[in-house]
Design a protein around this motif. Structure first.
Motif, PDB file in Angstrom:
ATOM      1  N   ASN A   1       0.862  -1.181   0.000  1.00 39.64           N
ATOM      2  CA  ASN A   1       0.000   0.000   0.000  1.00 39.64           C
ATOM      3  C   ASN A   1       0.898   1.230   0.000  1.00 39.64           C
ATOM      4  O   ASN A   1       1.750   1.376   0.876  1.00 39.64           O
ATOM      5  CB  ASN A   1      -0.892  -0.003   1.241  1.00 39.64           C
ATOM      6  CG  ASN A   1      -1.728  -1.262   1.307  1.00 39.64           C
ATOM      7  OD1 ASN A   1      -2.280  -1.714   0.311  1.00 39.64           O
ATOM      8  ND2 ASN A   1      -1.812  -1.856   2.488  1.00 39.64           N
ATOM      9  N   TRP A   2       0.702   2.103  -0.982  1.00 42.65           N
ATOM     10  CA  TRP A   2       1.581   3.246  -1.184  1.00 42.65           C
ATOM     11  C   TRP A   2       0.815   4.561  -1.130  1.00 42.65           C
ATOM     12  O   TRP A   2      -0.271   4.672  -1.706  1.00 42.65           O
ATOM     13  CB  TRP A   2       2.236   3.169  -2.557  1.00 42.65           C
ATOM     14  CG  TRP A   2       3.233   2.091  -2.739  1.00 42.65           C
ATOM     15  CD1 TRP A   2       3.000   0.813  -3.148  1.00 42.65           C
ATOM     16  CD2 TRP A   2       4.639   2.193  -2.540  1.00 42.65           C
ATOM     17  NE1 TRP A   2       4.177   0.118  -3.217  1.00 42.65           N
ATOM     18  CE2 TRP A   2       5.204   0.952  -2.854  1.00 42.65           C
ATOM     19  CE3 TRP A   2       5.481   3.228  -2.139  1.00 42.65           C
ATOM     20  CZ2 TRP A   2       6.565   0.702  -2.772  1.00 42.65           C
ATOM     21  CZ3 TRP A   2       6.840   2.991  -2.058  1.00 42.65           C
ATOM     22  CH2 TRP A   2       7.370   1.734  -2.373  1.00 42.65           C
ATOM     23  N   LEU A   3       1.396   5.576  -0.504  1.00 41.40           N
ATOM     24  CA  LEU A   3       0.924   6.943  -0.641  1.00 41.40           C
ATOM     25  C   LEU A   3       1.609   7.481  -1.884  1.00 41.40           C
ATOM     26  O   LEU A   3       2.840   7.446  -1.995  1.00 41.40           O
ATOM     27  CB  LEU A   3       1.305   7.785   0.585  1.00 41.40           C
ATOM     28  CG  LEU A   3       0.921   9.256   0.496  1.00 41.40           C
ATOM     29  CD1 LEU A   3      -0.591   9.418   0.415  1.00 41.40           C
ATOM     30  CD2 LEU A   3       1.481  10.021   1.683  1.00 41.40           C
ATOM     31  N   VAL A   4       0.811   7.941  -2.841  1.00 43.06           N
ATOM     32  CA  VAL A   4       1.325   8.354  -4.141  1.00 43.06           C
ATOM     33  C   VAL A   4       0.895   9.787  -4.411  1.00 43.06           C
ATOM     34  O   VAL A   4      -0.224  10.177  -4.100  1.00 43.06           O
ATOM     35  CB  VAL A   4       0.777   7.425  -5.257  1.00 43.06           C
ATOM     36  CG1 VAL A   4       1.262   7.850  -6.629  1.00 43.06           C
ATOM     37  CG2 VAL A   4       1.158   5.978  -4.976  1.00 43.06           C
TER      38      VAL A   4
ATOM     39  N   GLN B   1      -3.920  13.643  -3.413  1.00 44.19           N
ATOM     40  CA  GLN B   1      -3.244  12.474  -2.846  1.00 44.19           C
ATOM     41  C   GLN B   1      -3.891  11.212  -3.402  1.00 44.19           C
ATOM     42  O   GLN B   1      -5.081  11.188  -3.667  1.00 44.19           O
ATOM     43  CB  GLN B   1      -3.382  12.453  -1.330  1.00 44.19           C
ATOM     44  CG  GLN B   1      -2.658  13.570  -0.629  1.00 44.19           C
ATOM     45  CD  GLN B   1      -2.824  13.451   0.868  1.00 44.19           C
ATOM     46  OE1 GLN B   1      -2.425  12.452   1.453  1.00 44.19           O
ATOM     47  NE2 GLN B   1      -3.393  14.466   1.480  1.00 44.19           N
ATOM     48  N   LEU B   2      -3.086  10.186  -3.527  1.00 41.53           N
ATOM     49  CA  LEU B   2      -3.570   8.889  -3.985  1.00 41.53           C
ATOM     50  C   LEU B   2      -3.051   7.808  -3.052  1.00 41.53           C
ATOM     51  O   LEU B   2      -1.997   7.964  -2.435  1.00 41.53           O
ATOM     52  CB  LEU B   2      -3.055   8.573  -5.401  1.00 41.53           C
ATOM     53  CG  LEU B   2      -3.433   9.510  -6.531  1.00 41.53           C
ATOM     54  CD1 LEU B   2      -2.613   9.188  -7.772  1.00 41.53           C
ATOM     55  CD2 LEU B   2      -4.905   9.396  -6.826  1.00 41.53           C
ATOM     56  N   VAL B   3      -3.782   6.722  -2.966  1.00 40.27           N
ATOM     57  CA  VAL B   3      -3.272   5.505  -2.342  1.00 40.27           C
ATOM     58  C   VAL B   3      -3.382   4.421  -3.409  1.00 40.27           C
ATOM     59  O   VAL B   3      -4.450   4.204  -3.967  1.00 40.27           O
ATOM     60  CB  VAL B   3      -4.078   5.102  -1.086  1.00 40.27           C
ATOM     61  CG1 VAL B   3      -3.671   3.708  -0.623  1.00 40.27           C
ATOM     62  CG2 VAL B   3      -3.864   6.111   0.030  1.00 40.27           C
ATOM     63  N   TRP B   4      -2.254   3.800  -3.710  1.00 34.82           N
ATOM     64  CA  TRP B   4      -2.243   2.667  -4.623  1.00 34.82           C
ATOM     65  C   TRP B   4      -2.001   1.422  -3.801  1.00 34.82           C
ATOM     66  O   TRP B   4      -1.024   1.334  -3.061  1.00 34.82           O
ATOM     67  CB  TRP B   4      -1.144   2.825  -5.686  1.00 34.82           C
ATOM     68  CG  TRP B   4      -1.585   3.646  -6.850  1.00 34.82           C
ATOM     69  CD1 TRP B   4      -2.224   4.848  -6.804  1.00 34.82           C
ATOM     70  CD2 TRP B   4      -1.416   3.338  -8.226  1.00 34.82           C
ATOM     71  NE1 TRP B   4      -2.457   5.309  -8.072  1.00 34.82           N
ATOM     72  CE2 TRP B   4      -1.971   4.399  -8.964  1.00 34.82           C
ATOM     73  CE3 TRP B   4      -0.845   2.278  -8.906  1.00 34.82           C
ATOM     74  CZ2 TRP B   4      -1.979   4.426 -10.348  1.00 34.82           C
ATOM     75  CZ3 TRP B   4      -0.840   2.308 -10.289  1.00 34.82           C
ATOM     76  CH2 TRP B   4      -1.411   3.368 -11.001  1.00 34.82           C
ATOM     77  N   GLN B   5      -2.916   0.490  -3.928  1.00 36.03           N
ATOM     78  CA  GLN B   5      -2.820  -0.791  -3.245  1.00 36.03           C
ATOM     79  C   GLN B   5      -2.451  -1.821  -4.307  1.00 36.03           C
ATOM     80  O   GLN B   5      -3.278  -2.192  -5.136  1.00 36.03           O
ATOM     81  CB  GLN B   5      -4.161  -1.114  -2.597  1.00 36.03           C
ATOM     82  CG  GLN B   5      -4.172  -2.385  -1.844  1.00 36.03           C
ATOM     83  CD  GLN B   5      -5.534  -2.630  -1.214  1.00 36.03           C
ATOM     84  OE1 GLN B   5      -6.532  -2.043  -1.606  1.00 36.03           O
ATOM     85  NE2 GLN B   5      -5.563  -3.506  -0.234  1.00 36.03           N
TER      86      GLN B   5
END
Length: 161
Positions: free
Chosen positions: A46-49, A56-60
Motif C-alpha cells: 500500500n503506497w501513498l502516491v 493524494q492517492l493511495v495505490w494498493q
C-alpha cells in the motif's frame, strides 16, 4: 527379442552434451522468471502516491497483479477509486482499470462494469517514480502499513486521520 538383438536407432537416453545443454538452459531461464516475479513482489504493498492533477492517492498493489487506486481531496476524504489489474514487465508497467469506487453520503459505493478496454502504460523511472505514456508522473512517497481496503457500505476513509 527383436529389440534385444537390434536396438532402436533413436536412443532413449540423452547424451551428456544434451544433458549439459538442458541444464544450462534451465539455469539461465529460471532466474529470469524468478526475477520478474520478485520485481513485482517488491512493488506490492500500500503506497501513498502523489500524481499530477490529484491531491493524494493511495495505490494498493498486490503481488498477484490485482489492486486498487484511490483518490483523495485536499481535506483527505476519499473522492474516487478504481480496481486495477497491473503487471510489471521489465521497466514497463501495464495497468487496466475496472470497478469504480466512490464516496456518496459518507459511505463507500462500488460498481463493477467490467475491465476497461484501454491499458495505461507506465515506464519505471526509478524505485519511486512511474512516468505514464503521455506525460503523467506518479511519485510513490512511502508505504502505508495501516491501510485497509474500503469495503462497499463502510464509512469513507480519511487519509489525513
Amino acid at each position: 527379442m527383436k529389440y534385444l538383438r537390434n536396438p532402436p536407432l533413436n536412443p532413449v537416453c540423452v547424451s551428456p552434451l544434451q544433458s549439459c545443454a538442458i541444464a544450462l538452459m534451465l539455469f539461465l531461464l529460471l532466474p529470469l522468471a524468478a526475477t520478474a516475479e520478485s520485481a513485482q513482489q517488491k512493488w506490492a504493498g500500500n503506497w501513498l502516491v502523489v500524481s499530477e492533477g490529484d491531491d493524494q492517492l493511495v495505490w494498493q498493489l498486490n503481488a498477484d497483479g490485482s489492486g486498487y487506486a484511490y483518490g483523495f481531496n485536499s481535506g483527505g476524504r476519499l473522492t474516487h477509486g478504481f480496481a486495477i489489474n497491473w503487471q510489471l514487465d521489465g521497466d514497463r508497467v501495464r495497468v487496466r482499470t475496472g470497478a469504480s469506487v466512490s464516496c456518496k453520503g459518507g459511505v463507500v459505493s462500488v460498481a463493477f462494469r467490467g475491465w476497461s478496454r484501454s491499458t495505461l502504460l507506465f515506464a519505471v523511472i526509478d524505485g519511486r517514480h512511474w512516468l505514464q505514456a503521455g506525460g503523467g508522473l506518479l511519485s510513490f512517497q512511502r508505504r502505508l502499513s495501516g491501510w485497509n481496503t474500503p469495503k462497499a457500505g463502510s464509512n469513507c476513509p480519511n487519509i489525513a486521520s
